[in-house]
Design an enzyme around this catalytic site. Structure first.
Site, PDB file in Angstrom:
ATOM      1  N   ASP A 152      -6.466  -2.003   3.098  1.00 37.94           N
ATOM      2  CA  ASP A 152      -6.744  -0.853   3.952  1.00 37.94           C
ATOM      3  C   ASP A 152      -7.082  -1.416   5.327  1.00 37.94           C
ATOM      4  O   ASP A 152      -7.857  -2.365   5.423  1.00 37.94           O
ATOM      5  CB  ASP A 152      -7.923  -0.048   3.397  1.00 37.94           C
ATOM      6  CG  ASP A 152      -8.170   1.237   4.158  1.00 37.94           C
ATOM      7  OD1 ASP A 152      -7.193   1.928   4.497  1.00 37.94           O
ATOM      8  OD2 ASP A 152      -9.342   1.561   4.410  1.00 37.94           O
TER       9      ASP A 152
ATOM     10  N   ASP B  68      -8.358  -0.044   9.000  1.00 40.83           N
ATOM     11  CA  ASP B  68      -8.853   1.080   9.799  1.00 40.83           C
ATOM     12  C   ASP B  68      -9.098   0.644  11.228  1.00 40.83           C
ATOM     13  O   ASP B  68      -9.591  -0.461  11.475  1.00 40.83           O
ATOM     14  CB  ASP B  68     -10.170   1.615   9.232  1.00 40.83           C
ATOM     15  CG  ASP B  68      -9.998   2.370   7.924  1.00 40.83           C
ATOM     16  OD1 ASP B  68      -8.925   2.958   7.714  1.00 40.83           O
ATOM     17  OD2 ASP B  68     -10.955   2.377   7.132  1.00 40.83           O
TER      18      ASP B  68
ATOM     19  N   ARG C 183       0.838  -1.204   0.000  1.00 43.68           N
ATOM     20  CA  ARG C 183       0.000   0.000   0.000  1.00 43.68           C
ATOM     21  C   ARG C 183       0.867   1.245   0.000  1.00 43.68           C
ATOM     22  O   ARG C 183       1.776   1.391   0.809  1.00 43.68           O
ATOM     23  CB  ARG C 183      -0.901   0.012   1.241  1.00 43.68           C
ATOM     24  CG  ARG C 183      -1.693   1.311   1.453  1.00 43.68           C
ATOM     25  CD  ARG C 183      -3.055   1.250   0.837  1.00 43.68           C
ATOM     26  NE  ARG C 183      -3.750   2.521   0.873  1.00 43.68           N
ATOM     27  CZ  ARG C 183      -4.720   2.837   1.719  1.00 43.68           C
ATOM     28  NH1 ARG C 183      -5.097   1.983   2.642  1.00 43.68           N
ATOM     29  NH2 ARG C 183      -5.323   4.001   1.639  1.00 43.68           N
TER      30      ARG C 183
ATOM     31  N   ARG D 128      -7.630   0.022  -3.805  1.00 45.46           N
ATOM     32  CA  ARG D 128      -6.438  -0.324  -3.027  1.00 45.46           C
ATOM     33  C   ARG D 128      -6.417  -1.827  -2.766  1.00 45.46           C
ATOM     34  O   ARG D 128      -7.459  -2.465  -2.698  1.00 45.46           O
ATOM     35  CB  ARG D 128      -6.392   0.440  -1.721  1.00 45.46           C
ATOM     36  CG  ARG D 128      -7.554   0.145  -0.803  1.00 45.46           C
ATOM     37  CD  ARG D 128      -7.727   1.206   0.243  1.00 45.46           C
ATOM     38  NE  ARG D 128      -8.216   2.410  -0.376  1.00 45.46           N
ATOM     39  CZ  ARG D 128      -9.217   3.141   0.077  1.00 45.46           C
ATOM     40  NH1 ARG D 128      -9.810   2.821   1.182  1.00 45.46           N
ATOM     41  NH2 ARG D 128      -9.613   4.207  -0.546  1.00 45.46           N
TER      42      ARG D 128
END
Length: 163
Positions: free
Chosen positions: A99, A101, A85, A96
Site C-alpha cells: 500500500d 499512500d 495489488r 495487502r
C-alpha cells in the site's frame, strides 16, 4: 519542465514478505517517480480498521519529484499494481502486500475524487505519523497547522492539543 517538490509517502504491507515488497516498491519509486531524499526506520504495527494476525510493516519516504499530483498518484497506483495489488472497492481495509499512500505534498491542499492531500486520516493514525516523524517531524499539516510530531503526540496524549 515542472519544478521539483517534496512529498511524504507511507508504504505498508502485511502479506507475503513485507520487507521485500517495500524494498521493491522503493526501487520502483526511485525509477519511475522521483528521488528518495530520506527513508524512515521500519515500524511493525497492528492492522488498523480490521483484524488480522499479521503485523504491518510501515515505512515513510521523503520524495522529490516533478510529477504533477495526479500523475504522482497514477504512478504510485501503477507501482502497486506491478507488485500485485488488486484494489477491491467493496473492502476498504484488508490485508495487502503493498500500500502506498500520499500523506503530504509540500503545503498543498488537494481535494479531488481520487486524491486528497493531506491524507484525510493521517492525523488519526500512529502507524503513519510514527514513520513520518522519523524523517519529517517538523513538516506542518497545512489544514490542522500542527507538525507531524505534534500530531503524533496528540494521539499519544489525547486532550493535550490546543482546542
Amino acid at each position: 519542465m515542472a519544478a521539483a517538490y517534496e512529498t511524504l509517502l507511507l508504504l505498508g504491507g502485511n502479506v507475503g514478505d513485507p520487507s521485500a515488497s517495500l524494498a521493491r516498491a522503493e526501487a520502483l519509486i526511485s525509477e519511475r517517480i522521483g528521488r528518495i531524499v530520506a527513508r524512515s526506520r521500519d515500524h511493525w504495527t497492528e492492522p488498523w480498521g480490521f483484524e488480522d494476525e499479521r503485523l504491518f510493516l510501515n515505512r515513510a519516504l521523503l520524495l522529490r519529484t516533478v510529477l504533477e499530483p495526479k500523475a504522482l498518484l497514477d504512478g504510485l497506483l501503477g507501482i502497486e499494481r506491478a507488485l500485485g495489488r488488486v484494489r477491491d472497492q467493496a473492502v476498504r481495509y484488508a490485508p495487502r502486500g503493498i500500500d502506498i499512500d500520499i500523506l503530504l505534498i509540500g503545503e498543498s491542499v488537494i481535494d479531488l475524487p481520487q486524491l486528497q492531500v493531506p491524507h484525510p486520516c493521517m492525523h488519526q493514525r500512529a502507524f503513519a505519523l510514527s514513520p513520518a516523524a522519523d524523517i519529517a517531524p517538523n513538516w506542518k499539516h497545512p489544514v490542522l497547522q500542527r507538525t507531524v510530531l505534534q500530531l503524533l503526540n496528540d494521539l499519544r496524549h489525547p486532550g493535550s492539543s490546543p482546542g
